[in-house]
Design an enzyme around this catalytic site. Structure first.
Site, PDB file in Angstrom:
ATOM      1  N   HIS A   1      11.574  -3.630  -7.413  1.00 54.48           N
ATOM      2  CA  HIS A   1      12.260  -3.474  -8.706  1.00 54.48           C
ATOM      3  C   HIS A   1      11.476  -4.096  -9.855  1.00 54.48           C
ATOM      4  O   HIS A   1      12.006  -4.210 -10.970  1.00 54.48           O
ATOM      5  CB  HIS A   1      13.678  -4.076  -8.674  1.00 54.48           C
ATOM      6  CG  HIS A   1      14.627  -3.352  -7.791  1.00 54.48           C
ATOM      7  ND1 HIS A   1      15.989  -3.301  -8.037  1.00 54.48           N
ATOM      8  CD2 HIS A   1      14.451  -2.640  -6.651  1.00 54.48           C
ATOM      9  CE1 HIS A   1      16.589  -2.596  -7.089  1.00 54.48           C
ATOM     10  NE2 HIS A   1      15.664  -2.186  -6.230  1.00 54.48           N
ATOM     11  N   GLU A  27      20.020   6.149  -3.358  1.00 54.37           N
ATOM     12  CA  GLU A  27      20.583   4.826  -3.112  1.00 54.37           C
ATOM     13  C   GLU A  27      20.479   3.919  -4.322  1.00 54.37           C
ATOM     14  O   GLU A  27      21.395   3.143  -4.615  1.00 54.37           O
ATOM     15  CB  GLU A  27      19.876   4.182  -1.915  1.00 54.37           C
ATOM     16  CG  GLU A  27      20.518   2.884  -1.422  1.00 54.37           C
ATOM     17  CD  GLU A  27      20.033   1.629  -2.139  1.00 54.37           C
ATOM     18  OE1 GLU A  27      20.704   0.591  -2.036  1.00 54.37           O
ATOM     19  OE2 GLU A  27      18.979   1.690  -2.821  1.00 54.37           O
ATOM     20  N   GLU A  28      19.363   3.992  -5.036  1.00 58.47           N
ATOM     21  CA  GLU A  28      19.135   3.048  -6.128  1.00 58.47           C
ATOM     22  C   GLU A  28      20.125   3.242  -7.274  1.00 58.47           C
ATOM     23  O   GLU A  28      20.534   2.267  -7.914  1.00 58.47           O
ATOM     24  CB  GLU A  28      17.702   3.190  -6.651  1.00 58.47           C
ATOM     25  CG  GLU A  28      16.617   2.826  -5.648  1.00 58.47           C
ATOM     26  CD  GLU A  28      16.538   1.340  -5.359  1.00 58.47           C
ATOM     27  OE1 GLU A  28      17.365   0.571  -5.864  1.00 58.47           O
ATOM     28  OE2 GLU A  28      15.627   0.939  -4.622  1.00 58.47           O
ATOM     29  N   ASP A  83      10.162  -0.666  -1.410  1.00 54.88           N
ATOM     30  CA  ASP A  83      11.593  -0.369  -1.482  1.00 54.88           C
ATOM     31  C   ASP A  83      11.776   1.101  -1.868  1.00 54.88           C
ATOM     32  O   ASP A  83      11.841   1.424  -3.034  1.00 54.88           O
ATOM     33  CB  ASP A  83      12.240  -1.281  -2.525  1.00 54.88           C
ATOM     34  CG  ASP A  83      13.735  -1.073  -2.671  1.00 54.88           C
ATOM     35  OD1 ASP A  83      14.343  -0.488  -1.755  1.00 54.88           O
ATOM     36  OD2 ASP A  83      14.285  -1.492  -3.699  1.00 54.88           O
ATOM     37  N   HIS A 121      16.022   4.949   2.444  1.00 50.00           N
ATOM     38  CA  HIS A 121      16.218   5.858   1.311  1.00 50.00           C
ATOM     39  C   HIS A 121      14.880   6.220   0.681  1.00 50.00           C
ATOM     40  O   HIS A 121      13.953   5.402   0.618  1.00 50.00           O
ATOM     41  CB  HIS A 121      17.175   5.268   0.262  1.00 50.00           C
ATOM     42  CG  HIS A 121      16.699   4.005  -0.394  1.00 50.00           C
ATOM     43  ND1 HIS A 121      15.909   4.008  -1.528  1.00 50.00           N
ATOM     44  CD2 HIS A 121      16.909   2.696  -0.096  1.00 50.00           C
ATOM     45  CE1 HIS A 121      15.666   2.762  -1.898  1.00 50.00           C
ATOM     46  NE2 HIS A 121      16.252   1.942  -1.043  1.00 50.00           N
ATOM     47  N   ASP A 141      14.547   7.623  -2.545  1.00 48.43           N
ATOM     48  CA  ASP A 141      14.478   7.483  -3.997  1.00 48.43           C
ATOM     49  C   ASP A 141      13.983   6.082  -4.341  1.00 48.43           C
ATOM     50  O   ASP A 141      14.014   5.171  -3.502  1.00 48.43           O
ATOM     51  CB  ASP A 141      15.839   7.746  -4.637  1.00 48.43           C
ATOM     52  CG  ASP A 141      16.889   6.730  -4.213  1.00 48.43           C
ATOM     53  OD1 ASP A 141      17.035   6.502  -2.996  1.00 48.43           O
ATOM     54  OD2 ASP A 141      17.556   6.143  -5.092  1.00 48.43           O
TER      55      ASP A 141
END
Length: 450
Positions: free
Chosen positions: A415, A151-152, A120, A87, A89
């Site tokens: 994150h 996705e996030e 990520d 992904h 995003d």
């Protein structure tokens, strides 16, 4: 030229593409501008073509960022097809004062680069694009490269694959939204815990009442809520809710010292629960109070609290039914009457875990490829987080083997502030994924080239 040498010659170009992509603040959360997400999409439409992928399509679904689906046909009619997912995003940067450099300015660190989203999941996108380059645009298998843009935050794409399975038809999938237990240690993720949330609330009075005049017999909503929350765990810190599945963990896991460092546990602070770390993290349940509404300490009045609520998050065994797991979490506080006070429980979102089958030809090929990529024996771990799309892809293509590995590692700060990726992990992941295609194609022909 062997595969490792070929990938070595590509690293400067792959790194430049990673820097270009990571400099785009493609946060797909509400309140953030949509243009950077579209910009990242446009870059990723061009990059596969530069890697020799001629067919690149855009899939538009309601209320979500565009999905890119690129294809390379199988070189022969009997060659398998492999789907590669990632992904584009990223998470919001959070408190930028905690970053050592601006989050969307890729900055050199020892052995790698720092930026939001670089691990990520943009490093894994570059892995996917490096593989066709390693084969000069002619890989030994067919390819379907699926790159998602929301996705996030979550999107309609999570549930889309079963409605259009032909788009995702393949023999095996590599889901690259994961990584290694530690740098230099090739890791295959063999389970993802499910997740569920509920809100527990209690209202006892019409409004606050003076704690001197009414405190004692007046039903205190916050006190009742805290008493209920205290029953979620036993004296050891293990989940006391009845019914969530818990099993021994037989794979690799962190050492306690590694985990304490990763968690940022302060000196002398004990870890919660009993059993192995793998059991507590992956093959058993965890209940966390992720939020609570009550008067703040700084603005608290001397009054009995009339209303309080808390949000609970449950992580559960990959093979436990999500509705059943949530039902167990709902039943526990519903059955309580702290001081005789009833609680109101509202179920929230729930999502399944995932446990792929192991031991098939794709898994065997992946283990060989991981050894080649990292020069070390692969480890087996599970993930505490959830990747909902994996379940949609598994439903769309039930016969495909699903593999989870990638260029992240447990120290990459995904994150979190100061997210980073290591060049060594990026290079090894490209070698491993390219070697997987070779090994898997050979398995379909009836023999290994290793």
């Amino acid at each position: 030229m062997d595969l490792g040498s070929r990938v070595g010659t590509l690293m400067d170009g792959l790194t430049a593409d990673l820097v270009r992509l990571t400099a785009i603040p493609s946060v797909a959360f509400p309140g953030f501008p949509a243009e950077p997400v579209r910009q990242a999409h446009d870059v990723l439409v061009d990059l596969p073509r530069g890697a020799g992928v001629e067919r690149v399509e855009r899939l538009d679904l309601p209320d979500t960022a565009p999905v890119i689906v690129a294809e390379v046909p199988p070189p022969t009619p009997d060659a398998p097809t492999v789907l590669l997912y990632g992904h584009y995003d990223v998470q919001p940067p959070g408190d930028e004062s905690l970053w050592l450099s601006p989050p969307f300015e890729p900055t050199p660190v020892e052995g790698g680069l720092r930026a939001r989203g670089i691990a990520d999941d943009k490093s894994n996108l570059i892995v996917h694009l490096g593989v066709p380059r390693a084969y000069g645009g002619r890989p030994p298998t067919g390819l379907r490269i699926v790159l998602e843009g929301q996705e996030e935050y979550g999107s309609a794409f999570d549930d889309y694959p079963p409605t259009g399975p032909a788009r995702f038809a393949c023999d095996a999938m590599v889901i690259a939204d994961v990584g290694n237990l530690r740098p230099g240690s090739p890791t295959l993720t063999t389970g993802l815990r499910g997740a569920s949330e509920i809100v527990v609330e209690v209202r006892t009075l019409d409004e606050p009442r003076h704690s001197g005049e009414f405190g004692g017999p007046a039903p205190d909503a916050l006190l009742a809520l805290l008493k209920a929350l205290a029953t979620l765990h036993d004296v050891h810190g293990d989940v006391a809710v009845e019914g969530p599945r818990r099993e021994e963990w037989s794979g690799t896991t962190y050492t306690e010292e590694e985990f304490r460092t990763l968690a940022g546990a302060r000196d002398g602070m004990p870890l919660i629960g009993s059993g192995s770390l793998g059991e507590r993290l992956w093959s058993g349940p965890a209940v966390t109070v992720v939020g609570i509404d009550a008067p703040s300490v700084d603005h608290a009045a001397s009054a009995v609290v009339p209303y309080a609520r808390a949000k609970l998050n449950l992580r559960f065994h990959p093979e436990q039914d999500p509705r059943q797991a949530q039902g167990l979490l709902v039943t526990h506080p519903e059955s309580l009457r702290p001081f005789g006070i009833p609680l109101t429980v509202t179920p929230g979102d729930t999502g399944p875990g995932f446990e792929p089958a192991t031991g098939g030809p794709a898994c065997r090929a992946a283990l060989t490829a991981l050894r080649e990529g990292w020069g070390a024996e692969p480890a087996f771990v599970a993930g505490g987080g959830s990747i909902l799309l994996v379940n949609g892809l598994a439903e769309a293509v039930p016969g495909a083997e699903i593999l989870l590995f990638g260029a992240q590692d447990s120290l990459c700060n995904l994150h979190a502030p100061n997210e980073r990726v290591l060049f060594s992990e990026l290079r090894s992941a490209v070698i491993a994924e390219a070697a997987f295609l070779r090994e898997y194609a050979a398995a379909h022909r009836g023999g290994s080239t290793a």
